[in-house]
Design a protein around this motif. Structure first.
Motif, PDB file in Angstrom:
ATOM      1  N   GLN A 171      -0.826  89.745-114.323  1.00  0.00           N
ATOM      2  CA  GLN A 171      -0.376  90.568-113.211  1.00  0.00           C
ATOM      3  C   GLN A 171      -1.265  91.780-113.012  1.00  0.00           C
ATOM      4  OE1 GLN A 171       3.364  92.815-113.608  1.00  0.00           O
ATOM      5  NE2 GLN A 171       3.993  91.990-111.619  1.00  0.00           N
ATOM      6  N   CYS A 172      -1.616  92.053-111.775  1.00  0.00           N
ATOM      7  CA  CYS A 172      -2.387  93.242-111.450  1.00  0.00           C
ATOM      8  C   CYS A 172      -1.502  94.466-111.642  1.00  0.00           C
ATOM      9  CB  CYS A 172      -2.888  93.174-110.007  1.00  0.00           C
ATOM     10  SG  CYS A 172      -3.741  94.674-109.466  1.00  0.00           S
ATOM     11  N   ARG A 173      -1.987  95.433-112.378  1.00  0.00           N
ATOM     12  CA  ARG A 173      -1.179  96.602-112.711  1.00  0.00           C
ATOM     13  C   ARG A 173      -1.194  97.658-111.613  1.00  0.00           C
ATOM     14  NH1 ARG A 173      -2.531  98.072-118.886  1.00  0.00           N
ATOM     15  NH2 ARG A 173      -0.648  99.326-118.591  1.00  0.00           N
ATOM     16  N   MET A 174      -1.951  97.381-110.549  1.00  0.00           N
ATOM     17  CA  MET A 174      -2.000  98.332-109.444  1.00  0.00           C
ATOM     18  C   MET A 174      -1.152  97.858-108.262  1.00  0.00           C
ATOM     19  SD  MET A 174      -5.911  99.745-109.456  1.00  0.00           S
ATOM     20  CE  MET A 174      -5.430 101.066-108.354  1.00  0.00           C
ATOM     21  N   CYS A 175      -1.324  96.580-107.867  1.00  0.00           N
ATOM     22  CA  CYS A 175      -0.569  96.065-106.717  1.00  0.00           C
ATOM     23  C   CYS A 175       0.491  95.041-107.111  1.00  0.00           C
ATOM     24  CB  CYS A 175      -1.528  95.437-105.703  1.00  0.00           C
ATOM     25  SG  CYS A 175      -2.365  93.945-106.295  1.00  0.00           S
ATOM     26  N   LYS A 176       0.588  94.731-108.424  1.00  0.00           N
ATOM     27  CA  LYS A 176       1.611  93.833-108.968  1.00  0.00           C
ATOM     28  C   LYS A 176       1.455  92.371-108.535  1.00  0.00           C
ATOM     29  CE  LYS A 176       3.353  97.433-110.889  1.00  0.00           C
ATOM     30  NZ  LYS A 176       3.063  97.678-112.311  1.00  0.00           N
ATOM     31  N   THR A 177       0.300  92.005-107.975  1.00  0.00           N
ATOM     32  CA  THR A 177       0.062  90.614-107.636  1.00  0.00           C
ATOM     33  C   THR A 177      -0.128  89.805-108.916  1.00  0.00           C
ATOM     34  OG1 THR A 177      -1.025  91.275-105.580  1.00  0.00           O
ATOM     35  CG2 THR A 177      -1.392  89.017-106.332  1.00  0.00           C
ATOM     36  N   LYS A 178       0.443  88.586-108.959  1.00  0.00           N
ATOM     37  CA  LYS A 178       0.395  87.767-110.160  1.00  0.00           C
ATOM     38  C   LYS A 178      -0.618  86.634-109.999  1.00  0.00           C
ATOM     39  CE  LYS A 178       5.186  88.707-111.471  1.00  0.00           C
ATOM     40  NZ  LYS A 178       6.508  88.107-111.785  1.00  0.00           N
ATOM     41  N   PHE A 179      -1.243  86.268-111.133  1.00  0.00           N
ATOM     42  CA  PHE A 179      -2.263  85.224-111.153  1.00  0.00           C
ATOM     43  C   PHE A 179      -2.026  84.303-112.350  1.00  0.00           C
ATOM     44  CE2 PHE A 179      -3.967  88.947-109.093  1.00  0.00           C
ATOM     45  CZ  PHE A 179      -4.556  88.441-107.952  1.00  0.00           C
ATOM     46  N   THR A 180      -2.501  83.073-112.206  1.00  0.00           N
ATOM     47  CA  THR A 180      -2.321  82.092-113.283  1.00  0.00           C
ATOM     48  C   THR A 180      -3.393  82.192-114.347  1.00  0.00           C
ATOM     49  OG1 THR A 180      -3.550  80.460-111.983  1.00  0.00           O
ATOM     50  CG2 THR A 180      -1.162  80.456-111.761  1.00  0.00           C
ATOM     51  N   LEU A 182      -6.757  84.698-116.159  1.00  0.00           N
ATOM     52  CA  LEU A 182      -7.404  86.002-116.284  1.00  0.00           C
ATOM     53  C   LEU A 182      -8.642  86.080-115.402  1.00  0.00           C
ATOM     54  CD1 LEU A 182      -7.448  88.735-117.735  1.00  0.00           C
ATOM     55  CD2 LEU A 182      -8.772  87.661-119.568  1.00  0.00           C
ATOM     56  N   LYS A 183      -9.311  84.960-115.199  1.00  0.00           N
ATOM     57  CA  LYS A 183     -10.500  84.933-114.352  1.00  0.00           C
ATOM     58  C   LYS A 183     -10.163  85.333-112.921  1.00  0.00           C
ATOM     59  CE  LYS A 183     -14.140  81.820-112.723  1.00  0.00           C
ATOM     60  NZ  LYS A 183     -14.672  80.426-112.781  1.00  0.00           N
ATOM     61  N   ASN A 184      -9.059  84.774-112.388  1.00  0.00           N
ATOM     62  CA  ASN A 184      -8.646  85.117-111.028  1.00  0.00           C
ATOM     63  C   ASN A 184      -8.225  86.576-110.923  1.00  0.00           C
ATOM     64  OD1 ASN A 184      -9.101  82.483-110.277  1.00  0.00           O
ATOM     65  ND2 ASN A 184      -6.980  81.848-110.520  1.00  0.00           N
ATOM     66  N   LEU A 185      -7.593  87.093-111.982  1.00  0.00           N
ATOM     67  CA  LEU A 185      -7.189  88.495-111.983  1.00  0.00           C
ATOM     68  C   LEU A 185      -8.406  89.410-111.964  1.00  0.00           C
ATOM     69  CD1 LEU A 185      -5.168  90.803-112.222  1.00  0.00           C
ATOM     70  CD2 LEU A 185      -5.108  90.410-114.695  1.00  0.00           C
ATOM     71  N   ARG A 186      -9.419  89.080-112.747  1.00  0.00           N
ATOM     72  CA  ARG A 186     -10.624  89.905-112.786  1.00  0.00           C
ATOM     73  C   ARG A 186     -11.349  89.889-111.443  1.00  0.00           C
ATOM     74  NH1 ARG A 186     -12.883  87.986-118.748  1.00  0.00           N
ATOM     75  NH2 ARG A 186     -11.518  89.343-119.999  1.00  0.00           N
ATOM     76  N   PHE A 187     -11.374  88.719-110.788  1.00  0.00           N
ATOM     77  CA  PHE A 187     -11.989  88.646-109.469  1.00  0.00           C
ATOM     78  C   PHE A 187     -11.220  89.497-108.465  1.00  0.00           C
ATOM     79  CE2 PHE A 187     -12.377  86.655-105.269  1.00  0.00           C
ATOM     80  CZ  PHE A 187     -13.751  86.668-105.115  1.00  0.00           C
ATOM     81  N   HIS A 188      -9.907  89.477-108.592  1.00  0.00           N
ATOM     82  CA  HIS A 188      -9.058  90.309-107.727  1.00  0.00           C
ATOM     83  C   HIS A 188      -9.348  91.788-107.952  1.00  0.00           C
ATOM     84  CE1 HIS A 188      -5.409  91.946-105.847  1.00  0.00           C
ATOM     85  NE2 HIS A 188      -5.226  92.619-106.972  1.00  0.00           N
ATOM     86  N   ASP A 189      -9.513  92.180-109.229  1.00  0.00           N
ATOM     87  CA  ASP A 189      -9.806  93.578-109.541  1.00  0.00           C
ATOM     88  C   ASP A 189     -11.138  94.020-108.941  1.00  0.00           C
ATOM     89  OD1 ASP A 189      -7.461  93.937-110.927  1.00  0.00           O
ATOM     90  OD2 ASP A 189      -8.333  93.424-112.871  1.00  0.00           O
ATOM     91  N   CYS A 190     -12.120  93.120-108.981  1.00  0.00           N
ATOM     92  CA  CYS A 190     -13.457  93.477-108.490  1.00  0.00           C
ATOM     93  C   CYS A 190     -13.517  93.579-106.974  1.00  0.00           C
ATOM     94  CB  CYS A 190     -14.485  92.456-108.976  1.00  0.00           C
ATOM     95  SG  CYS A 190     -14.739  92.449-110.759  1.00  0.00           S
TER      96      CYS A 190
END
Length: 240
Positions: A171-180, A182-190
């Motif tokens: 889960q993104c700790r800024m916008c709370k969007t969830k991902f399956t 860690l790779k997708n989460l990191r891309f979202h962060d970038c």
């Protein structure tokens, strides 16, 4: 000469093979009775025969996995111990086996010597080529039990099944969007969060400028002049 300028000798193995073939006429020939391949030492022939028989006499004392050679076992044990004695001179990444380092160095030089016979694509390692070959044959070693999609790595299949189940572990700790994954989460962060941080940084600079102006003109204006400015509470992932 810098590390980046050190050439990667991809022909070293072929050179050794040519030198070996030159000296083979002075050595005895021990042919494999199954495939006819010749060997100059009984130990090499014995190890080769295990590829036909499937014999794996060397077992891991930690997980019980079996191997055909002691060297393969020793490399495997490093996975449990965490030992990675082979270091890349260019990026510092470490590996359990020298062969893994050999293929890793190809990625720095963009060398892709392993070519697909079915299409024009090429790959840096035999493993990558083998994984690609499944797309031509369709004989995937792993398949999703839900949609029957093929995969060659258990980790990727595991993440794929989580997507079917709607399981979002990251889960993104800024916008709370969830991902399956860690790779997708990191891309979202970038992508998304970098824009958000830039926007918030601009707002904070504007507020800082107003506060400095307020302090400078404190004798002319009272604090109620800036009471309309809302307070902003920002929670950054690295601060929690």
């Amino acid at each position: 000469m810098s590390v980046q300028e050190i050439p990667l000798d991809l022909s070293s193995r072929k050179k050794r093979q040519r030198e070996h073939s030159k000296n083979i006429k002075y050595q005895r020939h021990l042919p494999c009775q199954i495939c006819g391949k010749n060997f100059d030492r009984p130990s090499l022939l014995k190890r080769h025969l295990r590829t036909h028989t499937g014999e794996k006499p060397h077992g891991c004392a930690i997980c019980g996995k079996m191997f055909s050679t002691s060297s393969s076992l020793n490399t495997h044990v490093r996975i449990h111990t965490g030992e990675r004695p082979h270091e890349c001179p260019m990026c510092g990444k470490r590996f359990t086996a020298s062969s893994n380092l050999y293929y890793h160095r190809m990625t720095h030089y963009k060398v892709k010597p392993h070519k697909c016979t079915e299409c024009e694509r090429s790959f840096p390692t035999p493993g990558d080529l083998k994984a690609h070959s499944y797309s031509h044959t369709g004989n995937w070693p792993l398949r999703c039990p839900i949609c029957y999609r093929g995969f060659c790595k258990p980790r990727i299949l595991h993440h794929h099944i989580e997507h079917h189940k709607g399981f979002h572990a990251k889960q993104c700790r800024m916008c709370k969007t969830k991902f399956t994954s860690l790779k997708n989460l990191r891309f979202h962060d970038c992508t998304n969060n970098s824009q958000l941080l830039q926007h918030l940084s601009t707002k904070l600079e504007d507020i800082s400028t107003i506060e400095k102006t307020s302090s400078f003109n404190n004798n002319k204006f009272n604090n109620s002049t800036f009471s309309c400015i809302p307070s902003i509470a920002i929670s950054f992932p690295w601060m929690s």
